[in-house]
Design a protein around this motif. Structure first.
Motif, PDB file in Angstrom:
ATOM      1  N   PRO A  40      12.088   4.260   2.297  1.00  0.00           N
ATOM      2  CA  PRO A  40      11.070   4.357   3.343  1.00  0.00           C
ATOM      3  C   PRO A  40      10.775   5.781   3.787  1.00  0.00           C
ATOM      4  N   GLU A  41      11.692   6.727   3.529  1.00  0.00           N
ATOM      5  CA  GLU A  41      11.411   8.131   3.842  1.00  0.00           C
ATOM      6  C   GLU A  41      10.319   8.704   2.944  1.00  0.00           C
ATOM      7  N   GLY A  42       9.998   7.985   1.870  1.00  0.00           N
ATOM      8  CA  GLY A  42       8.908   8.394   0.993  1.00  0.00           C
ATOM      9  C   GLY A  42       9.308   9.317  -0.140  1.00  0.00           C
ATOM     10  N   LEU A  43      10.604   9.447  -0.417  1.00  0.00           N
ATOM     11  CA  LEU A  43      11.043  10.304  -1.518  1.00  0.00           C
ATOM     12  C   LEU A  43      10.608   9.696  -2.844  1.00  0.00           C
ATOM     13  N   ARG A  44       9.874  10.480  -3.647  1.00  0.00           N
ATOM     14  CA  ARG A  44       9.386  10.019  -4.945  1.00  0.00           C
ATOM     15  C   ARG A  44      10.213  10.623  -6.073  1.00  0.00           C
ATOM     16  N   GLU A  45      10.377   9.834  -7.135  1.00  0.00           N
ATOM     17  CA  GLU A  45      11.110  10.327  -8.294  1.00  0.00           C
ATOM     18  C   GLU A  45      10.392  11.514  -8.929  1.00  0.00           C
ATOM     19  N   ALA A  46       9.074  11.556  -8.824  1.00  0.00           N
ATOM     20  CA  ALA A  46       8.324  12.679  -9.368  1.00  0.00           C
ATOM     21  C   ALA A  46       8.769  13.997  -8.760  1.00  0.00           C
ATOM     22  N   ASP A  47       9.221  13.963  -7.516  1.00  0.00           N
ATOM     23  CA  ASP A  47       9.684  15.167  -6.829  1.00  0.00           C
ATOM     24  C   ASP A  47      11.198  15.338  -6.921  1.00  0.00           C
ATOM     25  N   ALA A  48      11.941  14.226  -6.869  1.00  0.00           N
ATOM     26  CA  ALA A  48      13.404  14.306  -6.789  1.00  0.00           C
ATOM     27  C   ALA A  48      14.083  14.433  -8.147  1.00  0.00           C
ATOM     28  N   GLY A  49      13.541  13.789  -9.163  1.00  0.00           N
ATOM     29  CA  GLY A  49      14.118  13.847 -10.491  1.00  0.00           C
ATOM     30  C   GLY A  49      15.560  13.356 -10.558  1.00  0.00           C
ATOM     31  N   LEU A  50      15.883  12.300  -9.832  1.00  0.00           N
ATOM     32  CA  LEU A  50      17.264  11.833  -9.776  1.00  0.00           C
ATOM     33  C   LEU A  50      17.724  11.154 -11.068  1.00  0.00           C
ATOM     34  N   LEU A  51      16.777  10.679 -11.863  1.00  0.00           N
ATOM     35  CA  LEU A  51      17.143  10.030 -13.124  1.00  0.00           C
ATOM     36  C   LEU A  51      17.395  11.035 -14.242  1.00  0.00           C
ATOM     37  N   GLY A  52      17.060  12.292 -14.002  1.00  0.00           N
ATOM     38  CA  GLY A  52      17.269  13.309 -15.023  1.00  0.00           C
ATOM     39  C   GLY A  52      16.187  13.294 -16.090  1.00  0.00           C
ATOM     40  N   ASP A  53      16.425  14.010 -17.164  1.00  0.00           N
ATOM     41  CA  ASP A  53      15.486  14.093 -18.279  1.00  0.00           C
ATOM     42  C   ASP A  53      15.510  12.771 -19.042  1.00  0.00           C
ATOM     43  N   LEU A  54      14.371  12.097 -19.093  1.00  0.00           N
ATOM     44  CA  LEU A  54      14.301  10.783 -19.729  1.00  0.00           C
ATOM     45  C   LEU A  54      13.687  10.839 -21.127  1.00  0.00           C
ATOM     46  N   THR A  55      13.563  12.014 -21.678  1.00  0.00           N
ATOM     47  CA  THR A  55      13.003  12.144 -23.016  1.00  0.00           C
ATOM     48  C   THR A  55      13.842  11.347 -24.010  1.00  0.00           C
ATOM     49  N   GLY A  56      13.229  10.374 -24.650  1.00  0.00           N
ATOM     50  CA  GLY A  56      13.921   9.556 -25.634  1.00  0.00           C
ATOM     51  C   GLY A  56      14.871   8.531 -25.055  1.00  0.00           C
ATOM     52  N   ALA A  57      14.929   8.409 -23.731  1.00  0.00           N
ATOM     53  CA  ALA A  57      15.884   7.500 -23.086  1.00  0.00           C
ATOM     54  C   ALA A  57      15.318   6.086 -22.998  1.00  0.00           C
ATOM     55  N   THR A  58      16.217   5.115 -22.982  1.00  0.00           N
ATOM     56  CA  THR A  58      15.887   3.724 -22.706  1.00  0.00           C
ATOM     57  C   THR A  58      16.416   3.402 -21.312  1.00  0.00           C
ATOM     58  N   ALA A  72       0.827  -1.207   0.000  1.00  0.00           N
ATOM     59  CA  ALA A  72       0.000   0.000   0.000  1.00  0.00           C
ATOM     60  C   ALA A  72       0.863   1.259   0.000  1.00  0.00           C
ATOM     61  N   PHE A  73       1.986   1.229   0.717  1.00  0.00           N
ATOM     62  CA  PHE A  73       2.883   2.383   0.764  1.00  0.00           C
ATOM     63  C   PHE A  73       3.593   2.578  -0.574  1.00  0.00           C
ATOM     64  N   LEU A  74       4.012   1.475  -1.183  1.00  0.00           N
ATOM     65  CA  LEU A  74       4.728   1.564  -2.448  1.00  0.00           C
ATOM     66  C   LEU A  74       3.793   1.844  -3.621  1.00  0.00           C
ATOM     67  N   GLY A  75       2.562   1.335  -3.526  1.00  0.00           N
ATOM     68  CA  GLY A  75       1.632   1.471  -4.636  1.00  0.00           C
ATOM     69  C   GLY A  75       1.968   0.511  -5.756  1.00  0.00           C
ATOM     70  N   PRO A  76       0.999   0.170  -6.611  1.00  0.00           N
ATOM     71  CA  PRO A  76       1.280  -0.742  -7.724  1.00  0.00           C
ATOM     72  C   PRO A  76       2.052  -0.086  -8.853  1.00  0.00           C
ATOM     73  N   ALA A  77       2.007   1.249  -8.922  1.00  0.00           N
ATOM     74  CA  ALA A  77       2.626   1.962 -10.040  1.00  0.00           C
ATOM     75  C   ALA A  77       3.104   3.335  -9.578  1.00  0.00           C
ATOM     76  N   ASP A  78       4.010   3.338  -8.613  1.00  0.00           N
ATOM     77  CA  ASP A  78       4.561   4.575  -8.080  1.00  0.00           C
ATOM     78  C   ASP A  78       6.069   4.393  -7.945  1.00  0.00           C
ATOM     79  N   PHE A  79       6.809   5.481  -8.022  1.00  0.00           N
ATOM     80  CA  PHE A  79       8.268   5.410  -7.968  1.00  0.00           C
ATOM     81  C   PHE A  79       8.729   6.006  -6.646  1.00  0.00           C
ATOM     82  N   CYS A  80       8.863   5.132  -5.635  1.00  0.00           N
ATOM     83  CA  CYS A  80       9.309   5.529  -4.301  1.00  0.00           C
ATOM     84  C   CYS A  80      10.738   5.036  -4.108  1.00  0.00           C
ATOM     85  N   TRP A  81      11.633   5.948  -3.778  1.00  0.00           N
ATOM     86  CA  TRP A  81      13.041   5.585  -3.633  1.00  0.00           C
ATOM     87  C   TRP A  81      13.359   4.889  -2.310  1.00  0.00           C
TER      88      TRP A  81
END
Length: 268
Positions: A51-69, A40-49
């Motif tokens: 247990p502190e709850g940091l989400r990729e939607a907020d952190a952007g640690l992967l950078g710009d993924l436009t066109g990326a594999t 329930a905490f992780l969700g079926p389709a959510d990007f949680c880094w």
């Protein structure tokens, strides 16, 4: 769970081969229980880094993924990759555990989404050289093998030049403290420099579970040996009002000690 009842648990010297092979069986046996507790905490389709709850939607640690594999290593049920699919990112999720990937297929059905899932050992990724622009893992693979340098080398091989590799692990300082989210977890009881793995043995003597400690220096040295350059070390703070406990993570310890370390790197 397992046909071999737990007989012993603690910091034990175990054969590296046995420890490294234990993860597949443990996660197969415990996938359902793990997701029942944390799903329930992780969700079926959510990007949680973490247990502190940091989400990729907020952190952007992967950078710009436009066109990326993108490759997810140690994906579990593929929650992070599934979130990326929803963002239009080309992503493949891998995990050593068939049980976790089966749970991922069930999540796909529940959200009407298709996530490419591949069963693979992170130390021997079954992809061609220079296949991906970005690779990541949120607590996958690295803590459960004695030879994490092989994971880094395997990831480096499948990344294109300059590719990004981002991974979250338990903050190494936690090894010195009991795995207790309360006051008892605030007093160091082990040496930070003691690298004896934590292991669980069955009555047969087989290694059922193993987790390995690396200092910050160990992580950096292994990255450098594989050709990676460290760009950032992220240590998420425990958020105000976040009262969920997860193993040794919780608001009491989180107020004083880091729980997660996220390494943001690129292939030099």
């Amino acid at each position: 769970m397992t046909d071999d009842p737990l007989a012993e648990a603690g910091y034990l010297d175990i054969p590296p081969t046995s420890g490294g092979a234990a993860g597949r069986g443990w996660w197969d046996a415990n996938a359902a229980d793990y997701l029942e507790e944390h799903g329930a905490f992780l969700g079926p389709a959510d990007f949680c880094w973490c247990p502190e709850g940091l989400r990729e939607a907020d952190a952007g640690l992967l950078g710009d993924l436009t066109g990326a594999t993108v490759l997810e290593v140690g994906a579990g049920a593929g929650q992070c990759a599934r979130w990326l699919v929803a963002q239009g990112v080309a992503v493949v999720a891998t995990d050593v555990s068939g049980g976790m990937l089966a749970a991922g297929a069930a999540y796909d059905a529940s959200v009407a989404r298709t996530t490419p899932l591949v069963q693979a050992d992170a130390r021997e990724l079954p992809f061609a050289d220079a296949s991906f622009d970005v690779a990541f893992t949120a607590f996958g693979a690295l803590p459960f093998v004695p030879d994490a340098e092989r994971v880094h080398t395997s990831v480096a091989r499948v990344l294109r030049p300059g590719g990004r590799w981002v991974f979250a692990v338990t903050h190494p300082i936690r090894w010195a403290f009991p795995d207790d989210p309360g006051e008892a977890g605030l007093t160091a009881t082990r040496s930070y420099f003691d690298r004896t793995p934590y292991a669980e043995l069955g009555e047969s003597g087989a290694v059922l579970y193993a987790e390995y400690h690396r200092t910050l220096g160990d992580h950096v040295a292994e990255l450098a040996a594989a050709g990676f350059v460290l760009d950032r070390l992220v240590e998420p703070q425990w958020p105000s009002g976040h009262d969920r406990t997860w193993g040794g993570w919780g608001p009491v310890r989180g107020a004083l000690l880091p729980g997660t370390a996220i390494f943001v790197t690129h292939l030099g």
